[in-house]
Design an enzyme around this catalytic site. Sequence first.
Site, PDB file in Angstrom:
ATOM      1  N   HIS B 131       4.232 -11.115  -1.673  1.00  0.00           N
ATOM      2  CA  HIS B 131       5.069 -12.120  -2.331  1.00  0.00           C
ATOM      3  C   HIS B 131       4.493 -12.449  -3.718  1.00  0.00           C
ATOM      4  O   HIS B 131       5.214 -12.490  -4.723  1.00  0.00           O
ATOM      5  CB  HIS B 131       5.118 -13.369  -1.443  1.00  0.00           C
ATOM      6  CG  HIS B 131       5.834 -14.526  -2.046  1.00  0.00           C
ATOM      7  ND1 HIS B 131       7.162 -14.790  -1.796  1.00  0.00           N
ATOM      8  CD2 HIS B 131       5.419 -15.503  -2.881  1.00  0.00           C
ATOM      9  CE1 HIS B 131       7.519 -15.879  -2.451  1.00  0.00           C
ATOM     10  NE2 HIS B 131       6.479 -16.332  -3.121  1.00  0.00           N
ATOM     11  N   GLU B 132       3.180 -12.633  -3.785  1.00  0.00           N
ATOM     12  CA  GLU B 132       2.533 -12.928  -5.071  1.00  0.00           C
ATOM     13  C   GLU B 132       2.691 -11.745  -6.039  1.00  0.00           C
ATOM     14  O   GLU B 132       2.913 -11.934  -7.233  1.00  0.00           O
ATOM     15  CB  GLU B 132       1.045 -13.234  -4.875  1.00  0.00           C
ATOM     16  CG  GLU B 132       0.760 -14.525  -4.104  1.00  0.00           C
ATOM     17  CD  GLU B 132       1.291 -15.770  -4.809  1.00  0.00           C
ATOM     18  OE1 GLU B 132       1.293 -15.810  -6.047  1.00  0.00           O
ATOM     19  OE2 GLU B 132       1.714 -16.716  -4.104  1.00  0.00           O
ATOM     20  N   HIS B 135       5.853 -11.887  -7.764  1.00  0.00           N
ATOM     21  CA  HIS B 135       5.840 -12.787  -8.932  1.00  0.00           C
ATOM     22  C   HIS B 135       5.201 -12.096 -10.136  1.00  0.00           C
ATOM     23  O   HIS B 135       5.601 -12.308 -11.268  1.00  0.00           O
ATOM     24  CB  HIS B 135       5.053 -14.060  -8.614  1.00  0.00           C
ATOM     25  CG  HIS B 135       5.779 -15.010  -7.713  1.00  0.00           C
ATOM     26  ND1 HIS B 135       7.082 -15.389  -7.928  1.00  0.00           N
ATOM     27  CD2 HIS B 135       5.379 -15.693  -6.598  1.00  0.00           C
ATOM     28  CE1 HIS B 135       7.453 -16.244  -6.992  1.00  0.00           C
ATOM     29  NE2 HIS B 135       6.446 -16.442  -6.158  1.00  0.00           N
ATOM     30  N   GLU B 179      11.618 -17.447  -6.229  1.00  0.00           N
ATOM     31  CA  GLU B 179      11.050 -17.351  -4.879  1.00  0.00           C
ATOM     32  C   GLU B 179      11.840 -16.356  -4.043  1.00  0.00           C
ATOM     33  O   GLU B 179      11.269 -15.539  -3.327  1.00  0.00           O
ATOM     34  CB  GLU B 179      11.069 -18.718  -4.186  1.00  0.00           C
ATOM     35  CG  GLU B 179      10.071 -19.719  -4.745  1.00  0.00           C
ATOM     36  CD  GLU B 179       8.614 -19.276  -4.575  1.00  0.00           C
ATOM     37  OE1 GLU B 179       8.339 -18.320  -3.843  1.00  0.00           O
ATOM     38  OE2 GLU B 179       7.755 -19.911  -5.207  1.00  0.00           O
TER      39      GLU B 179
END
Lengths: 161, 267
Positions: B131-132, B135, B179
């Site tokens: 997930h990071e 980003h 997100e």
Amino acid sequence: MEYHPLPQPDEIPVREREDAMGAYFMMFATAALGLPLPIINMIAAIIYYFVNKSKGRFVQFHTLQSLYSQIPVTLLNIGLVVWVITNLVKEYDFTEVFWGYLVMTAVANLIYLIFSVVGAVKARKGLFYYFLFFGKLSYAQVYRVRVGDGEQQRENKPPKM
Amino acid sequence: MMRTSIIRDLVILLVIFGFIWGIISLFPVFPEKVELVSIEREQELGETYLEAILKNSDFEEVTSEEMTNAVEAIGLRLENALEGSEYDYRYLVVDDKMINAFTLPGGNIIVTTGLIEFCGSPEELAGVMAHEMGHVEMRHVVSRLVKELGIAILTSGDQFVMGEVTRIITSTGFDRKQEQSADLFACELLEDAGIEPRTLATFFRKLRDDQDNELLEKFEIVSTHPNFTHRIREVLEYVPDENFEEIPMEIEWEEVKGQLPEGRVSK
């Protein structure tokens, strides 16, 4: 409305040309200080004007034009400094309106810079150079024949008894 | 007449400058302001910020090799599945009981010991890291910084900016869209890396059930919008390819957890 006749280049002494040129170059000297505090440029320009305004209409015209054209640029720069600080302190976003203002201010500074250099070069050659708006404004103020102009008699009189 | 001529000039000036201001405000010249920060520059900045954060905050780098190796191994597994990334990823474990993971510019991913403690398996941690990475790859980190600080200030690398950067990175979240796209990115990446993407849903469920945990306060995944039910559903809706085969992580997770610094084994 009447205006005083303009002096021709060969009628303007070098001394006056240099003082007129100085009006434009003055801002380079104060530029470093003026970056964080744009008002300093302004104060310097005002002082320069009052020191030099008695040196003849040619010098007065150029210093006044330099001073006038600096006012809006300074206001824009102050606005920018205030805006940036406010945004940082209050954690506001840097919006598109801000970027627009930033670009506009940058353009204003650039144009001001270019015109000042041209103005200085022309002044050194003993020529007039009229900025849009500020040129006419300064010309009107400096060269307009006012009531009382030319009537000042310089006469020495003995003290009153 | 002189007066009209002067006023006309003034109007011309006002129109020109008003036009410049208006046109840039309405039609932003830098809609993708983040594009102005090159990836090389972002990596340089990341380096600087990483140093500054380690120096100026309470975070302390964890020295336990077992733990850093585990995180590194998870990271590598994900990186190998990541095609054509321009980033040089770096993983760091810091000793902090807060459950948190955050990303500095330039692909520096930081996880806390609190998060490792919270994760039930290396796959869950992989989910967070994927997930990071989402980003990072979608440049959310740098665009958030650009948005909050402006490009000039951000790229100045000025040490006085560091404090602000630290605050933004460690506390504020991304927006809802970012997100969502990072979740999707994570699912795809996990699948490519041979990790069951729906592990992320398991992890989210744990977060949802534990939302009042104060250790979670700063966690970026949680902080923005705790509407986990929706996100869990979205992750569950992600169906891996039918040929998908899970490759287990060869990490002794309990042993890794056993490396947590004394007194930090939270309950």
